[in-house]
Each structure stands twice: as C-alpha cells, then as structure tokens.
Design a protein around this motif. Structure first.
Motif, mmCIF file in Angstrom:
data_model
loop_
_atom_site.group_PDB
_atom_site.id
_atom_site.type_symbol
_atom_site.label_atom_id
_atom_site.label_comp_id
_atom_site.label_asym_id
_atom_site.label_seq_id
_atom_site.Cartn_x
_atom_site.Cartn_y
_atom_site.Cartn_z
ATOM 1 N N LEU A 162 -4.314 2.825 2.725
ATOM 2 C CA LEU A 162 -3.431 3.640 3.697
ATOM 3 C C LEU A 162 -2.220 2.988 3.618
ATOM 4 C CD1 LEU A 162 -5.931 3.319 6.769
ATOM 5 C CD2 LEU A 162 -5.340 5.467 5.195
ATOM 6 N N LYS A 163 -1.147 3.907 3.354
ATOM 7 C CA LYS A 163 0.391 3.511 3.520
ATOM 8 C C LYS A 163 0.920 3.749 4.955
ATOM 9 C CE LYS A 163 3.016 3.315 -0.250
ATOM 10 N NZ LYS A 163 3.701 3.884 -1.358
ATOM 11 N N VAL A 164 1.161 3.008 5.654
ATOM 12 C CA VAL A 164 1.658 3.359 7.119
ATOM 13 C C VAL A 164 2.806 2.935 7.375
ATOM 14 C CG1 VAL A 164 0.954 3.238 9.676
ATOM 15 C CG2 VAL A 164 -0.708 3.097 7.990
ATOM 16 N N MET A 178 8.173 -3.314 19.246
ATOM 17 C CA MET A 178 7.030 -3.814 18.796
ATOM 18 C C MET A 178 7.350 -4.869 17.480
ATOM 19 S SD MET A 178 3.377 -2.171 17.529
ATOM 20 C CE MET A 178 2.514 -2.738 19.311
ATOM 21 N N THR A 179 6.994 -5.750 17.299
ATOM 22 C CA THR A 179 7.115 -6.802 16.241
ATOM 23 C C THR A 179 6.166 -6.492 15.214
ATOM 24 O OG1 THR A 179 5.642 -8.240 16.627
ATOM 25 C CG2 THR A 179 7.864 -8.675 17.659
ATOM 26 N N PRO A 180 6.590 -6.672 13.754
ATOM 27 C CA PRO A 180 5.513 -6.339 12.675
ATOM 28 C C PRO A 180 4.304 -7.240 12.832
ATOM 29 C CG PRO A 180 7.825 -6.893 11.714
ATOM 30 C CD PRO A 180 7.783 -7.252 13.341
ATOM 31 N N PRO A 181 4.369 -8.283 13.492
ATOM 32 C CA PRO A 181 2.842 -8.803 13.614
ATOM 33 C C PRO A 181 1.941 -8.317 14.721
ATOM 34 C CG PRO A 181 4.444 -10.646 13.230
ATOM 35 C CD PRO A 181 5.267 -9.594 13.529
ATOM 36 N N GLU A 182 2.695 -7.719 15.598
ATOM 37 C CA GLU A 182 2.053 -6.853 16.774
ATOM 38 C C GLU A 182 1.315 -5.627 16.093
ATOM 39 O OE1 GLU A 182 4.320 -8.448 20.836
ATOM 40 O OE2 GLU A 182 5.171 -6.847 19.447
ATOM 41 N N PHE A 183 2.522 -4.956 15.107
ATOM 42 C CA PHE A 183 1.958 -3.540 14.619
ATOM 43 C C PHE A 183 0.909 -3.842 13.762
ATOM 44 C CE2 PHE A 183 3.129 -0.545 11.145
ATOM 45 C CZ PHE A 183 2.533 0.444 11.861
ATOM 46 N N GLN A 184 0.828 -4.841 12.858
ATOM 47 C CA GLN A 184 -0.150 -5.148 12.168
ATOM 48 C C GLN A 184 -1.619 -5.282 12.734
ATOM 49 O OE1 GLN A 184 0.008 -5.291 8.376
ATOM 50 N NE2 GLN A 184 -2.207 -5.334 8.333
ATOM 51 N N VAL A 215 -2.502 -4.187 15.505
ATOM 52 C CA VAL A 215 -2.820 -2.718 16.165
ATOM 53 C C VAL A 215 -3.107 -1.934 15.295
ATOM 54 C CG1 VAL A 215 -1.970 -0.882 17.621
ATOM 55 C CG2 VAL A 215 -1.270 -2.863 18.352
ATOM 56 N N ALA A 216 -2.489 -1.758 14.146
ATOM 57 C CA ALA A 216 -2.869 -0.991 12.849
ATOM 58 C C ALA A 216 -4.354 -1.416 12.439
ATOM 59 C CB ALA A 216 -1.778 -1.191 11.711
ATOM 60 N N GLU A 217 -4.567 -2.651 12.299
ATOM 61 C CA GLU A 217 -5.989 -3.069 11.889
ATOM 62 C C GLU A 217 -6.947 -2.543 12.738
ATOM 63 O OE1 GLU A 217 -7.010 -4.251 9.107
ATOM 64 O OE2 GLU A 217 -5.121 -4.896 8.214
ATOM 65 N N ALA A 218 -6.766 -2.586 13.948
ATOM 66 C CA ALA A 218 -7.762 -2.029 15.184
ATOM 67 C C ALA A 218 -7.802 -0.592 15.011
ATOM 68 C CB ALA A 218 -7.179 -2.556 16.533
ATOM 69 N N ALA A 219 -6.910 0.109 14.478
ATOM 70 C CA ALA A 219 -6.819 1.762 14.488
ATOM 71 C C ALA A 219 -7.560 1.960 13.088
ATOM 72 C CB ALA A 219 -5.635 2.192 14.146
ATOM 73 N N LYS A 220 -7.453 1.131 12.122
ATOM 74 C CA LYS A 220 -8.344 1.222 10.918
ATOM 75 C C LYS A 220 -9.738 1.245 10.943
ATOM 76 C CE LYS A 220 -8.557 -1.766 7.435
ATOM 77 N NZ LYS A 220 -8.337 -2.765 6.303
ATOM 78 N N THR A 221 -10.130 0.053 11.666
ATOM 79 C CA THR A 221 -11.395 -0.167 12.133
ATOM 80 C C THR A 221 -12.057 0.880 12.986
ATOM 81 O OG1 THR A 221 -11.236 -2.555 11.762
ATOM 82 C CG2 THR A 221 -12.983 -1.830 13.012
ATOM 83 N N LYS A 267 -17.783 4.926 2.842
ATOM 84 C CA LYS A 267 -18.294 3.548 2.618
ATOM 85 C C LYS A 267 -17.473 2.864 1.514
ATOM 86 C CE LYS A 267 -23.119 4.995 3.161
ATOM 87 N NZ LYS A 267 -24.228 5.482 2.486
ATOM 88 N N ALA A 268 -16.308 3.386 1.057
ATOM 89 C CA ALA A 268 -15.415 2.742 0.409
ATOM 90 C C ALA A 268 -14.542 1.603 0.921
ATOM 91 C CB ALA A 268 -14.321 3.907 -0.070
ATOM 92 N N GLU A 269 -13.922 0.874 -0.064
ATOM 93 C CA GLU A 269 -13.251 -0.187 0.575
ATOM 94 C C GLU A 269 -11.786 0.445 1.104
ATOM 95 O OE1 GLU A 269 -10.637 -4.127 -1.028
ATOM 96 O OE2 GLU A 269 -11.423 -2.779 -2.463
ATOM 97 N N ILE A 270 -11.270 -0.022 2.247
ATOM 98 C CA ILE A 270 -10.271 0.445 2.847
ATOM 99 C C ILE A 270 -9.269 -0.600 3.048
ATOM 100 C CG2 ILE A 270 -9.239 1.761 4.732
ATOM 101 C CD1 ILE A 270 -12.149 2.937 5.360
ATOM 102 N N THR A 271 -8.232 -0.564 2.392
ATOM 103 C CA THR A 271 -6.947 -1.453 2.168
ATOM 104 C C THR A 271 -5.711 -0.564 3.105
ATOM 105 O OG1 THR A 271 -6.017 -0.737 0.226
ATOM 106 C CG2 THR A 271 -7.693 -2.555 0.196
ATOM 107 N N MET A 272 -4.703 -1.583 3.421
ATOM 108 C CA MET A 272 -3.744 -1.022 4.357
ATOM 109 C C MET A 272 -2.413 -1.781 4.037
ATOM 110 S SD MET A 272 -3.569 -0.096 8.131
ATOM 111 C CE MET A 272 -3.968 -1.906 8.605
ATOM 112 N N GLU A 273 -1.296 -1.019 3.850
ATOM 113 C CA GLU A 273 -0.092 -1.738 3.748
ATOM 114 C C GLU A 273 0.851 -1.248 4.965
ATOM 115 O OE1 GLU A 273 3.156 -0.321 0.792
ATOM 116 O OE2 GLU A 273 1.148 -0.279 -0.147
ATOM 117 N N THR A 274 1.607 -2.044 5.964
ATOM 118 C CA THR A 274 2.175 -1.348 7.049
ATOM 119 C C THR A 274 3.724 -1.758 6.927
ATOM 120 O OG1 THR A 274 1.703 -3.362 8.370
ATOM 121 C CG2 THR A 274 0.307 -1.509 8.464
ATOM 122 N N ARG A 275 4.618 -0.955 7.528
ATOM 123 C CA ARG A 275 6.089 -1.003 7.501
ATOM 124 C C ARG A 275 6.509 -0.723 8.636
ATOM 125 N NH1 ARG A 275 9.515 1.576 3.680
ATOM 126 N NH2 ARG A 275 10.812 2.627 5.359
#
Length: 143
Positions: free
Chosen positions: A98-100, A107-113, A115-121, A130-138
């Motif tokens: 996921l490229k977000v 919102m700061t980048p650490p806060e965004f990261q 929240v985005a991790e919680a959304a991914k989960t 069942k696949a590995e899910i990776t993510m980058e955020t900006r």
C-alpha cells in the motif's frame, strides 16, 4: 450484508475468455483472459480487482481511524500493488504493498503512521488476505 459478482469463462485456459459482472453494474461483462492476467492484454484480472478493493477499503478504514482521533482528511490517495507469484503450491498472491498519500490538517507524520497502521490492520480486505501487507506513507506538507 452480502455483495455478489459473477464470472463466466468459455474455452481453455490460454485460448479462452471470460467476463466479470458485479451486482451494482459497475462492472458489466468486463473482459478478462489469460493475456489480461499474465501478459499485457486489454481487460481486467482478479489481482487488479483485489488491488482496487484493497485500496478502496483501506482508504475508508483510514478515514474511520482518523475520525476516531478527531481528524478529517482533506484527501487520501491509496495505491495497492498486488504481487502474484508462481510458488510450489501454484500461483499465489504473496504480497500487497500500500502506498498512501494524505493531506490531514493538524497531524504529524508519526501520528499519521500510527493511524495508518491501525487502518491497515482493521481494514476488512487486509484481514481477508493471507499475503504479506507492507505500507509506505506520506503526509502532504511534510518532507
């Protein structure tokens, strides 16, 4: 709640063709084939549809997580890249990346990261895969 889609396939794997339709009518007899899945043919394929579903689901899940934090995004753009590889078990979706990109006032980048991790989960499509899910955020406005 249930949503439905249908697929019709005619012919062999490499020389056959199929169509996919959705209950909503957004896809109606949309063509797919061996060449649209494994080559560069015109039409869609299951992996592209999974990517679209994951990108849409994640964006909504992120919006919900932001709401839990009292934030509202001006914009969220999610690209999902689905990887299909031939494994010993046969062709397998092994990963989704996921490229977000988002613009969220206050919102700061650490806060965004976080929240985005919680959304991914929490995203229902993430939980299905069942696949590995990776993510980058900006976060817009931050370098």
């Amino acid at each position: 709640m249930k949503r439905t889609a249908t697929a019709v396939w005619n012919g062999g794997l490499k020389d056959g063709k199929g169509t996919i339709s959705t209950e909503s009518g957004v896809l109606e007899n949309t063509q797919y084939s061996f060449s649209t899945r494994f080559e560069e043919g015109k039409g869609t394929n299951p992996e592209e549809l999974i990517a679209a579903a994951h990108a849409g689901c994640f964006s909504m899940a992120l919006s919900a997580q932001l709401g839990n934090e009292g934030k509202t995004a001006e914009s969220i753009e999610t690209e999902a890249a689905v990887t299909l590889l031939k494994t010993d078990a046969g062709f397998t979706i092994t990963a989704v990346h996921l490229k977000v990109r988002a613009k969220i006032p206050g919102m700061t980048p650490p806060e965004f990261q976080q929240v985005a991790e919680a959304a991914k989960t929490g995203c229902p499509v993430s939980r299905l895969l069942k696949a590995e899910i990776t993510m980058e955020t900006r976060l817009a406005g931050w370098t």
